[in-house]
Design an enzyme around this catalytic site. Structure first.
Site, mmCIF file in Angstrom:
data_model
loop_
_atom_site.group_PDB
_atom_site.id
_atom_site.type_symbol
_atom_site.label_atom_id
_atom_site.label_comp_id
_atom_site.label_asym_id
_atom_site.label_seq_id
_atom_site.Cartn_x
_atom_site.Cartn_y
_atom_site.Cartn_z
ATOM 1 N N ILE A 1 2.337 13.947 -46.734
ATOM 2 C CA ILE A 1 2.844 15.270 -46.370
ATOM 3 C C ILE A 1 3.257 15.220 -44.906
ATOM 4 C CG2 ILE A 1 2.295 17.731 -46.161
ATOM 5 C CD1 ILE A 1 2.316 16.748 -49.064
ATOM 6 N N HIS A 2 4.547 15.424 -44.648
ATOM 7 C CA HIS A 2 4.992 15.338 -43.253
ATOM 8 C C HIS A 2 6.085 16.326 -42.883
ATOM 9 C CE1 HIS A 2 8.409 13.158 -44.980
ATOM 10 N NE2 HIS A 2 9.029 13.390 -43.847
ATOM 11 N N ARG A 3 6.736 16.956 -43.858
ATOM 12 C CA ARG A 3 7.875 17.804 -43.529
ATOM 13 C C ARG A 3 7.442 19.067 -42.795
ATOM 14 N NH1 ARG A 3 12.797 16.369 -44.941
ATOM 15 N NH2 ARG A 3 12.998 14.712 -46.512
#
Length: 359
Positions: free
Chosen positions: A208-210
Protein backbone atom coordinates in the site's frame (compact mmCIF):
# COMPACT_ATOMS: atom_id res chain seq x y z
CA UNK A 1 26.09 3.48 -35.45
CA UNK A 2 22.64 4.77 -34.50
CA UNK A 3 22.18 6.03 -30.93
CA UNK A 4 19.28 6.12 -28.49
CA UNK A 5 19.15 7.78 -25.10
CA UNK A 6 17.06 5.97 -22.48
CA UNK A 7 15.56 8.12 -19.70
CA UNK A 8 14.91 6.39 -16.36
CA UNK A 9 13.86 7.70 -12.97
CA UNK A 10 12.42 4.93 -10.82
CA UNK A 11 13.64 1.49 -9.82
CA UNK A 12 10.91 -0.45 -11.72
CA UNK A 13 11.96 1.40 -14.87
CA UNK A 14 15.53 0.14 -14.48
CA UNK A 15 14.31 -3.44 -14.24
CA UNK A 16 12.19 -3.10 -17.37
CA UNK A 17 14.89 -1.19 -19.25
CA UNK A 18 17.40 -3.95 -18.47
CA UNK A 19 15.38 -6.25 -20.75
CA UNK A 20 15.64 -3.87 -23.69
CA UNK A 21 19.29 -3.07 -22.91
CA UNK A 22 20.18 -6.78 -23.15
CA UNK A 23 18.49 -7.02 -26.54
CA UNK A 24 20.22 -3.87 -27.80
CA UNK A 25 23.57 -5.19 -26.58
CA UNK A 26 23.03 -8.58 -28.20
CA UNK A 27 22.30 -7.04 -31.61
CA UNK A 28 25.28 -4.68 -31.27
CA UNK A 29 24.19 -2.23 -33.95
CA UNK A 30 22.65 0.53 -31.81
CA UNK A 31 24.44 2.50 -29.09
CA UNK A 32 22.42 3.11 -25.92
CA UNK A 33 23.13 5.93 -23.46
CA UNK A 34 21.27 5.64 -20.14
CA UNK A 35 20.25 8.71 -18.14
CA UNK A 36 19.07 8.36 -14.52
CA UNK A 37 17.18 11.47 -13.45
CA UNK A 38 17.38 10.47 -9.78
CA UNK A 39 13.61 10.94 -9.34
CA UNK A 40 13.24 8.04 -6.91
CA UNK A 41 16.34 8.20 -4.78
CA UNK A 42 16.94 4.72 -3.41
CA UNK A 43 19.90 3.86 -1.20
CA UNK A 44 19.44 0.23 -2.25
CA UNK A 45 20.32 1.17 -5.83
CA UNK A 46 24.00 0.68 -5.10
CA UNK A 47 26.62 -1.04 -7.24
CA UNK A 48 25.36 -4.44 -6.07
CA UNK A 49 21.86 -3.66 -7.39
CA UNK A 50 23.25 -3.09 -10.87
CA UNK A 51 25.77 -5.96 -10.81
CA UNK A 52 23.40 -8.59 -9.37
CA UNK A 53 20.63 -7.69 -11.78
CA UNK A 54 22.96 -7.20 -14.76
CA UNK A 55 21.58 -3.72 -15.28
CA UNK A 56 23.81 -1.29 -17.21
CA UNK A 57 24.94 1.57 -15.02
CA UNK A 58 23.73 5.01 -16.13
CA UNK A 59 26.07 7.16 -18.14
CA UNK A 60 24.49 10.22 -16.53
CA UNK A 61 22.98 10.60 -13.05
CA UNK A 62 21.15 13.92 -12.72
CA UNK A 63 20.34 13.49 -8.98
CA UNK A 64 17.04 15.40 -9.16
CA UNK A 65 14.66 14.34 -6.39
CA UNK A 66 12.74 15.48 -3.33
CA UNK A 67 11.09 18.43 -5.10
CA UNK A 68 7.53 19.37 -6.02
CA UNK A 69 6.15 18.00 -9.30
CA UNK A 70 6.71 21.29 -11.11
CA UNK A 71 10.21 21.92 -9.81
CA UNK A 72 11.27 18.34 -10.42
CA UNK A 73 9.92 18.17 -13.96
CA UNK A 74 11.38 21.58 -14.82
CA UNK A 75 14.87 20.72 -13.58
CA UNK A 76 14.75 17.38 -15.39
CA UNK A 77 13.73 19.09 -18.61
CA UNK A 78 16.70 21.45 -18.36
CA UNK A 79 19.28 18.77 -17.50
CA UNK A 80 18.00 16.19 -20.00
CA UNK A 81 18.10 18.84 -22.73
CA UNK A 82 21.78 19.44 -21.93
CA UNK A 83 22.50 15.71 -22.22
CA UNK A 84 20.65 15.41 -25.52
CA UNK A 85 22.49 18.38 -27.01
CA UNK A 86 25.76 16.67 -26.07
CA UNK A 87 24.85 13.15 -27.17
CA UNK A 88 22.80 14.04 -30.29
CA UNK A 89 20.83 10.75 -30.34
CA UNK A 90 18.57 9.53 -33.13
CA UNK A 91 15.79 8.79 -30.63
CA UNK A 92 14.91 8.99 -26.94
CA UNK A 93 13.18 6.09 -25.16
CA UNK A 94 10.99 6.72 -22.11
CA UNK A 95 9.14 4.25 -19.90
CA UNK A 96 5.75 4.48 -18.23
CA UNK A 97 4.32 7.53 -16.52
CA UNK A 98 6.73 9.25 -14.14
CA UNK A 99 7.85 12.89 -14.17
CA UNK A 100 11.09 11.59 -15.71
CA UNK A 101 9.04 10.10 -18.56
CA UNK A 102 7.34 13.38 -19.41
CA UNK A 103 10.50 15.47 -19.00
CA UNK A 104 12.47 13.13 -21.28
CA UNK A 105 9.78 13.21 -23.95
CA UNK A 106 9.43 17.00 -23.83
CA UNK A 107 13.17 17.62 -23.97
CA UNK A 108 13.54 15.32 -26.98
CA UNK A 109 10.55 16.66 -28.89
CA UNK A 110 11.64 20.29 -28.51
CA UNK A 111 15.00 19.31 -30.03
CA UNK A 112 13.24 17.46 -32.89
CA UNK A 113 14.47 14.08 -31.66
CA UNK A 114 12.15 11.09 -32.10
CA UNK A 115 10.37 9.85 -28.96
CA UNK A 116 9.71 6.19 -28.16
CA UNK A 117 7.12 5.62 -25.42
CA UNK A 118 7.24 2.16 -23.85
CA UNK A 119 3.99 1.26 -22.02
CA UNK A 120 1.99 3.67 -24.18
CA UNK A 121 -1.79 3.91 -24.23
CA UNK A 122 -2.47 3.02 -20.60
CA UNK A 123 -5.29 4.93 -18.93
CA UNK A 124 -6.80 4.97 -15.45
CA UNK A 125 -9.26 7.71 -16.51
CA UNK A 126 -8.47 9.42 -13.22
CA UNK A 127 -7.07 12.86 -13.96
CA UNK A 128 -6.24 13.43 -10.29
CA UNK A 129 -3.35 11.00 -10.72
CA UNK A 130 -0.09 12.73 -11.74
CA UNK A 131 0.79 9.53 -13.61
CA UNK A 132 -2.31 9.87 -15.81
CA UNK A 133 -1.30 13.38 -16.86
CA UNK A 134 2.26 12.25 -17.57
CA UNK A 135 1.23 9.30 -19.73
CA UNK A 136 -1.38 11.22 -21.76
CA UNK A 137 1.01 14.08 -22.56
CA UNK A 138 3.89 11.70 -23.33
CA UNK A 139 1.72 9.67 -25.71
CA UNK A 140 0.66 12.81 -27.55
CA UNK A 141 4.22 13.81 -28.48
CA UNK A 142 5.66 10.35 -29.11
CA UNK A 143 6.64 9.04 -32.55
CA UNK A 144 6.53 5.35 -31.62
CA UNK A 145 3.86 4.15 -29.20
CA UNK A 146 4.73 0.67 -27.92
CA UNK A 147 1.52 -0.61 -26.32
CA UNK A 148 1.44 -3.55 -23.89
CA UNK A 149 -2.20 -4.59 -24.46
CA UNK A 150 -5.17 -4.43 -26.83
CA UNK A 151 -6.97 -2.09 -24.40
CA UNK A 152 -4.00 0.32 -24.56
CA UNK A 153 -4.34 0.42 -28.34
CA UNK A 154 -8.11 0.89 -28.05
CA UNK A 155 -7.51 3.87 -25.75
CA UNK A 156 -5.27 5.54 -28.31
CA UNK A 157 -7.69 4.85 -31.17
CA UNK A 158 -10.57 6.29 -29.13
CA UNK A 159 -8.50 9.44 -28.54
CA UNK A 160 -7.85 9.88 -32.26
CA UNK A 161 -4.20 8.84 -32.35
CA UNK A 162 -4.70 7.07 -35.68
CA UNK A 163 -5.01 10.56 -37.17
CA UNK A 164 -1.76 11.74 -35.62
CA UNK A 165 1.81 11.36 -36.95
CA UNK A 166 2.73 8.47 -34.67
CA UNK A 167 3.13 4.73 -35.08
CA UNK A 168 0.97 2.57 -32.78
CA UNK A 169 2.29 -0.96 -32.17
CA UNK A 170 1.15 -3.74 -29.84
CA UNK A 171 4.51 -4.89 -28.49
CA UNK A 172 3.42 -6.74 -25.36
CA UNK A 173 4.43 -5.95 -21.80
CA UNK A 174 8.16 -5.75 -21.18
CA UNK A 175 7.65 -6.54 -17.48
CA UNK A 176 6.72 -10.09 -18.52
CA UNK A 177 10.20 -10.57 -19.97
CA UNK A 178 11.74 -9.11 -16.80
CA UNK A 179 9.83 -11.43 -14.47
CA UNK A 180 10.66 -14.49 -16.58
CA UNK A 181 14.35 -13.59 -16.75
CA UNK A 182 14.95 -12.66 -13.11
CA UNK A 183 12.80 -15.52 -11.77
CA UNK A 184 15.57 -17.84 -12.87
CA UNK A 185 17.87 -16.34 -10.23
CA UNK A 186 15.59 -15.07 -7.48
CA UNK A 187 15.64 -18.20 -5.30
CA UNK A 188 19.43 -18.29 -5.10
CA UNK A 189 19.61 -14.52 -4.52
CA UNK A 190 16.94 -14.27 -1.81
CA UNK A 191 16.48 -15.82 1.64
CA UNK A 192 13.37 -13.84 2.56
CA UNK A 193 10.99 -16.82 2.72
CA UNK A 194 13.13 -18.65 5.29
CA UNK A 195 14.09 -15.42 7.08
CA UNK A 196 10.40 -14.62 7.70
CA UNK A 197 9.55 -18.28 8.36
CA UNK A 198 6.85 -18.28 5.69
CA UNK A 199 5.12 -21.33 4.22
CA UNK A 200 4.18 -21.57 0.53
CA UNK A 201 0.57 -20.45 -0.15
CA UNK A 202 0.05 -19.70 3.56
CA UNK A 203 0.57 -15.93 3.43
CA UNK A 204 -0.86 -12.94 1.59
CA UNK A 205 1.49 -10.33 0.08
CA UNK A 206 0.29 -6.73 0.40
CA UNK A 207 1.66 -3.36 -0.71
CA UNK A 208 0.00 0.00 0.00
CA UNK A 209 1.69 3.20 -1.12
CA UNK A 210 -0.62 5.42 -3.16
CA UNK A 211 -1.28 8.88 -1.77
CA UNK A 212 -5.08 8.52 -1.96
CA UNK A 213 -4.74 5.59 0.45
CA UNK A 214 -1.87 6.60 2.73
CA UNK A 215 -2.91 10.24 3.21
CA UNK A 216 -6.60 9.52 3.81
CA UNK A 217 -6.97 8.08 7.32
CA UNK A 218 -10.44 6.69 6.59
CA UNK A 219 -9.15 4.82 3.53
CA UNK A 220 -6.04 3.66 5.37
CA UNK A 221 -8.05 2.36 8.32
CA UNK A 222 -10.48 0.51 6.03
CA UNK A 223 -7.71 -1.15 4.01
CA UNK A 224 -5.79 -2.22 7.10
CA UNK A 225 -8.99 -3.48 8.74
CA UNK A 226 -9.48 -5.73 5.73
CA UNK A 227 -5.89 -6.94 5.86
CA UNK A 228 -6.20 -7.63 9.59
CA UNK A 229 -9.32 -9.72 9.01
CA UNK A 230 -7.48 -11.72 6.32
CA UNK A 231 -4.55 -12.16 8.74
CA UNK A 232 -6.76 -14.24 11.04
CA UNK A 233 -6.65 -16.93 8.35
CA UNK A 234 -3.32 -16.31 6.64
CA UNK A 235 -0.29 -14.22 7.59
CA UNK A 236 -0.27 -10.86 5.81
CA UNK A 237 3.21 -9.70 4.80
CA UNK A 238 3.40 -5.99 4.05
CA UNK A 239 6.64 -4.34 2.86
CA UNK A 240 5.88 -0.78 3.93
CA UNK A 241 7.35 2.55 2.90
CA UNK A 242 8.84 4.46 5.88
CA UNK A 243 6.51 7.41 5.22
CA UNK A 244 3.41 5.21 5.53
CA UNK A 245 4.87 3.52 8.60
CA UNK A 246 5.30 6.96 10.17
CA UNK A 247 1.65 7.82 9.41
CA UNK A 248 0.51 4.64 11.16
CA UNK A 249 2.70 5.42 14.16
CA UNK A 250 1.72 9.08 14.49
CA UNK A 251 -1.96 8.14 14.40
CA UNK A 252 -1.46 5.24 16.83
CA UNK A 253 -2.84 2.74 14.31
CA UNK A 254 -1.83 -0.80 15.26
CA UNK A 255 -2.75 -3.88 13.25
CA UNK A 256 -1.89 -7.57 13.50
CA UNK A 257 0.06 -7.61 10.25
CA UNK A 258 3.68 -8.59 9.54
CA UNK A 259 5.07 -5.21 8.50
CA UNK A 260 8.57 -5.34 7.04
CA UNK A 261 10.90 -2.82 5.43
CA UNK A 262 10.77 -2.36 1.64
CA UNK A 263 12.39 -5.28 -0.18
CA UNK A 264 14.58 -5.69 -3.26
CA UNK A 265 13.40 -7.13 -6.56
CA UNK A 266 14.63 -10.68 -5.95
CA UNK A 267 12.94 -10.74 -2.53
CA UNK A 268 9.71 -9.46 -4.08
CA UNK A 269 9.81 -12.17 -6.74
CA UNK A 270 10.19 -14.86 -4.08
CA UNK A 271 7.32 -13.39 -2.08
CA UNK A 272 5.19 -13.41 -5.23
CA UNK A 273 6.12 -16.98 -6.12
CA UNK A 274 5.25 -18.28 -2.67
CA UNK A 275 2.24 -16.20 -1.58
CA UNK A 276 -1.41 -17.19 -1.68
CA UNK A 277 -2.55 -13.99 -3.37
CA UNK A 278 -1.72 -10.27 -3.59
CA UNK A 279 -3.44 -7.16 -2.22
CA UNK A 280 -2.03 -3.97 -3.72
CA UNK A 281 -2.61 -0.44 -4.96
CA UNK A 282 0.45 -0.72 -7.24
CA UNK A 283 -0.03 -0.95 -10.99
CA UNK A 284 3.08 -3.01 -11.68
CA UNK A 285 2.46 -5.53 -8.94
CA UNK A 286 -0.97 -6.35 -10.38
CA UNK A 287 0.74 -7.76 -13.46
CA UNK A 288 3.59 -9.36 -11.56
CA UNK A 289 0.97 -11.25 -9.55
CA UNK A 290 -0.51 -12.52 -12.82
CA UNK A 291 2.90 -13.50 -14.21
CA UNK A 292 3.43 -15.53 -11.03
CA UNK A 293 -0.04 -17.11 -11.34
CA UNK A 294 -1.54 -15.33 -8.34
CA UNK A 295 -4.89 -13.61 -7.99
CA UNK A 296 -4.84 -9.91 -7.10
CA UNK A 297 -7.09 -7.69 -5.00
CA UNK A 298 -6.75 -4.09 -6.19
CA UNK A 299 -7.04 -1.47 -3.42
CA UNK A 300 -7.89 1.30 -5.87
CA UNK A 301 -11.05 2.56 -7.57
CA UNK A 302 -9.69 1.84 -11.05
CA UNK A 303 -6.89 0.04 -12.87
CA UNK A 304 -4.92 0.58 -16.06
CA UNK A 305 -4.72 -3.20 -16.43
CA UNK A 306 -8.44 -3.78 -16.94
CA UNK A 307 -7.87 -7.10 -18.75
CA UNK A 308 -6.87 -8.63 -15.40
CA UNK A 309 -10.31 -7.75 -14.03
CA UNK A 310 -12.36 -8.71 -17.09
CA UNK A 311 -10.64 -12.10 -17.23
CA UNK A 312 -11.21 -12.79 -13.53
CA UNK A 313 -7.60 -12.64 -12.33
CA UNK A 314 -8.13 -9.51 -10.23
CA UNK A 315 -10.91 -7.66 -8.42
CA UNK A 316 -11.16 -3.92 -7.73
CA UNK A 317 -12.19 -3.21 -4.12
CA UNK A 318 -10.92 0.32 -3.46
CA UNK A 319 -10.64 0.89 0.29
CA UNK A 320 -13.82 -1.07 1.04
CA UNK A 321 -13.16 -3.56 3.86
CA UNK A 322 -16.14 -5.78 3.07
CA UNK A 323 -15.32 -5.97 -0.66
CA UNK A 324 -11.72 -6.87 0.16
CA UNK A 325 -12.76 -9.77 2.39
CA UNK A 326 -15.34 -10.92 -0.17
CA UNK A 327 -12.69 -10.90 -2.91
CA UNK A 328 -10.27 -12.82 -0.69
CA UNK A 329 -12.90 -15.48 0.07
CA UNK A 330 -13.91 -15.71 -3.59
CA UNK A 331 -10.32 -16.25 -4.74
CA UNK A 332 -9.77 -19.02 -2.16
CA UNK A 333 -12.44 -21.03 -3.95
CA UNK A 334 -11.63 -20.26 -7.58
CA UNK A 335 -9.37 -21.67 -10.25
CA UNK A 336 -8.02 -19.65 -13.14
CA UNK A 337 -6.13 -20.34 -16.35
CA UNK A 338 -3.06 -18.15 -15.92
CA UNK A 339 -1.66 -19.50 -19.20
CA UNK A 340 -3.91 -17.17 -21.23
CA UNK A 341 -1.85 -14.78 -23.37
CA UNK A 342 -2.60 -11.24 -22.18
CA UNK A 343 0.84 -9.64 -22.46
CA UNK A 344 2.74 -11.24 -25.35
CA UNK A 345 6.11 -12.99 -25.52
CA UNK A 346 9.67 -12.04 -26.51
CA UNK A 347 8.60 -8.47 -25.84
CA UNK A 348 12.10 -6.98 -25.77
CA UNK A 349 12.83 -8.36 -29.24
CA UNK A 350 9.47 -7.12 -30.53
CA UNK A 351 10.26 -3.64 -29.26
CA UNK A 352 13.76 -3.62 -30.69
CA UNK A 353 12.48 -4.51 -34.19
CA UNK A 354 10.08 -1.57 -34.08
CA UNK A 355 12.63 0.85 -32.66
CA UNK A 356 15.26 0.24 -35.34
CA UNK A 357 12.63 0.98 -38.01
CA UNK A 358 12.40 4.62 -36.90
CA UNK A 359 16.11 5.29 -36.31
Amino acid sequence: MKKIVTILGARPQFVKAAVLSRVISNHNDVEEVIVHTGQHYDANMSDIFFSEMEIPKPTYNLAINGLSHGAMTGQMLQKIEEVLMTEKPDAVAVFGDTNSTLAGALAAKKLHIKVIHIEAGLRSFNMKMPEEINRILTDRISDLLLCPTDSAIDNLVNEGFENMPSNIVKSGDIMKDAVEYYSQFSQEKSTIISDLNLQKNEFVLATIHRQENTDDLANLNSIFAGLETISKEKTVVLPLHPRTKAILKSNKLNFNIKIIDPVGYFDMLELLKNCNLVVTDSGGLQKEAFFNKKHCIIAREETEWIELVTNGFAKIVGSNTVKMIEAYTSFQNSQANFEVDLYGANVGENMYKEIVKIL
